[in-house]
Design a protein around this motif. Sequence first.
Motif, PDB file in Angstrom:
ATOM      1  N   PHE A   1      87.132 -14.200  80.932  1.00  0.00           N
ATOM      2  CA  PHE A   1      85.870 -14.706  81.462  1.00  0.00           C
ATOM      3  C   PHE A   1      85.645 -14.326  82.922  1.00  0.00           C
ATOM      4  O   PHE A   1      84.843 -14.936  83.605  1.00  0.00           O
ATOM      5  CB  PHE A   1      85.747 -16.230  81.267  1.00  0.00           C
ATOM      6  CG  PHE A   1      85.979 -16.649  79.849  1.00  0.00           C
ATOM      7  CD1 PHE A   1      84.982 -16.484  78.915  1.00  0.00           C
ATOM      8  CD2 PHE A   1      87.189 -17.179  79.446  1.00  0.00           C
ATOM      9  CE1 PHE A   1      85.189 -16.857  77.591  1.00  0.00           C
ATOM     10  CE2 PHE A   1      87.405 -17.546  78.131  1.00  0.00           C
ATOM     11  CZ  PHE A   1      86.405 -17.386  77.196  1.00  0.00           C
TER      12      PHE A   1
ATOM     13  N   PRO B   1      81.764 -13.105  83.958  1.00  0.00           N
ATOM     14  CA  PRO B   1      81.240 -13.437  82.637  1.00  0.00           C
ATOM     15  C   PRO B   1      79.942 -12.704  82.299  1.00  0.00           C
ATOM     16  O   PRO B   1      79.076 -12.544  83.143  1.00  0.00           O
ATOM     17  CB  PRO B   1      80.997 -14.943  82.711  1.00  0.00           C
ATOM     18  CG  PRO B   1      81.770 -15.421  83.877  1.00  0.00           C
ATOM     19  CD  PRO B   1      81.910 -14.266  84.808  1.00  0.00           C
TER      20      PRO B   1
ATOM     21  N   TYR C   1      78.683 -15.234  73.017  1.00  0.00           N
ATOM     22  CA  TYR C   1      79.271 -14.600  74.197  1.00  0.00           C
ATOM     23  C   TYR C   1      80.238 -13.524  73.717  1.00  0.00           C
ATOM     24  O   TYR C   1      81.060 -13.781  72.836  1.00  0.00           O
ATOM     25  CB  TYR C   1      80.018 -15.641  75.045  1.00  0.00           C
ATOM     26  CG  TYR C   1      80.762 -15.045  76.210  1.00  0.00           C
ATOM     27  CD1 TYR C   1      80.106 -14.765  77.407  1.00  0.00           C
ATOM     28  CD2 TYR C   1      82.113 -14.755  76.110  1.00  0.00           C
ATOM     29  CE1 TYR C   1      80.778 -14.213  78.470  1.00  0.00           C
ATOM     30  CE2 TYR C   1      82.796 -14.200  77.181  1.00  0.00           C
ATOM     31  CZ  TYR C   1      82.131 -13.928  78.355  1.00  0.00           C
ATOM     32  OH  TYR C   1      82.802 -13.369  79.417  1.00  0.00           O
TER      33      TYR C   1
ATOM     34  N   THR D   1      79.925 -20.252  80.430  1.00  0.00           N
ATOM     35  CA  THR D   1      80.917 -19.582  81.262  1.00  0.00           C
ATOM     36  C   THR D   1      80.519 -19.805  82.711  1.00  0.00           C
ATOM     37  O   THR D   1      79.344 -19.760  83.067  1.00  0.00           O
ATOM     38  CB  THR D   1      80.975 -18.071  80.953  1.00  0.00           C
ATOM     39  OG1 THR D   1      79.683 -17.509  81.113  1.00  0.00           O
ATOM     40  CG2 THR D   1      81.469 -17.825  79.543  1.00  0.00           C
TER      41      THR D   1
ATOM     42  N   GLY E   1      86.680 -17.116  86.738  1.00  0.00           N
ATOM     43  CA  GLY E   1      85.786 -17.365  85.616  1.00  0.00           C
ATOM     44  C   GLY E   1      86.503 -18.090  84.505  1.00  0.00           C
ATOM     45  O   GLY E   1      87.699 -17.892  84.299  1.00  0.00           O
TER      46      GLY E   1
ATOM     47  N   LEU F   1      85.668 -20.594  80.602  1.00  0.00           N
ATOM     48  CA  LEU F   1      84.744 -21.121  79.608  1.00  0.00           C
ATOM     49  C   LEU F   1      84.840 -22.639  79.650  1.00  0.00           C
ATOM     50  O   LEU F   1      85.927 -23.193  79.531  1.00  0.00           O
ATOM     51  CB  LEU F   1      85.121 -20.619  78.213  1.00  0.00           C
ATOM     52  CG  LEU F   1      84.298 -21.193  77.065  1.00  0.00           C
ATOM     53  CD1 LEU F   1      82.982 -20.431  76.955  1.00  0.00           C
ATOM     54  CD2 LEU F   1      85.048 -21.117  75.760  1.00  0.00           C
TER      55      LEU F   1
ATOM     56  N   ASP G   1      90.645 -20.494  79.376  1.00  0.00           N
ATOM     57  CA  ASP G   1      90.719 -19.198  80.047  1.00  0.00           C
ATOM     58  C   ASP G   1      91.851 -18.383  79.419  1.00  0.00           C
ATOM     59  O   ASP G   1      92.706 -18.928  78.704  1.00  0.00           O
ATOM     60  CB  ASP G   1      90.981 -19.402  81.540  1.00  0.00           C
ATOM     61  CG  ASP G   1      90.666 -18.169  82.378  1.00  0.00           C
ATOM     62  OD1 ASP G   1      90.099 -17.207  81.841  1.00  0.00           O
ATOM     63  OD2 ASP G   1      90.988 -18.181  83.584  1.00  0.00           O
TER      64      ASP G   1
END
Length: 192
Positions: A27, A30, A44, A60, A70, A72, A154
């Motif tokens: 991610f 994202p 996604y 995200t 990053g 989720l 992640d």
Amino acid sequence: MHKLLRTLALALALGASQYAGAAVINFNNPAVIDIDNDTGRAVYREAGFVLAGDAAGFLTIDGLGSALTGGLVLLDGSTVSLTADEGGLFSFSGLVAGRNDAQTAATLSITGIFGDNSQLSMMFALSELAGISSTMWSGLTELRFAASGDLVIDDILVDAAQVPEPASIAMLLLGMGALVGARRVAAARPAP
């Protein structure tokens, strides 16, 4: 003969390498989440895989996750489904997960659906962000993540196991046959 066997082994290894690929869905940077307004479903895509679920159930966000690059966020009561982007089987061996809010409890349920429609499930009570590893689940068609409480996911460790097309297999066998035939012809020649 040993040279021929080494050549065949190298050819097989090179040919097979295109059909497997480990990936980490991290991610970082994202991508856009595609939302179908008619159905309320969100999709996604990253690293050859697709995460799909209710549009109001996940997002995200930059600045979250194991490297703060990053992650989720899966909201309380939501489920997302992970599949290979073009179908097919894949493997799963772990991820990083934790509560989104240190003040509330969160539980992550992971269910793997295999090619024979059998299922395995694991459940984790989460605290701070930490790695969760599992024994390798191979032959998956789908992996479902369900949240009780808001949580962050992640670094999902997956491995695509693509199946070669019949034409690719036929070409490989034809090439191996040609190598074996050439070796037999060379061995049958009288020594000078």
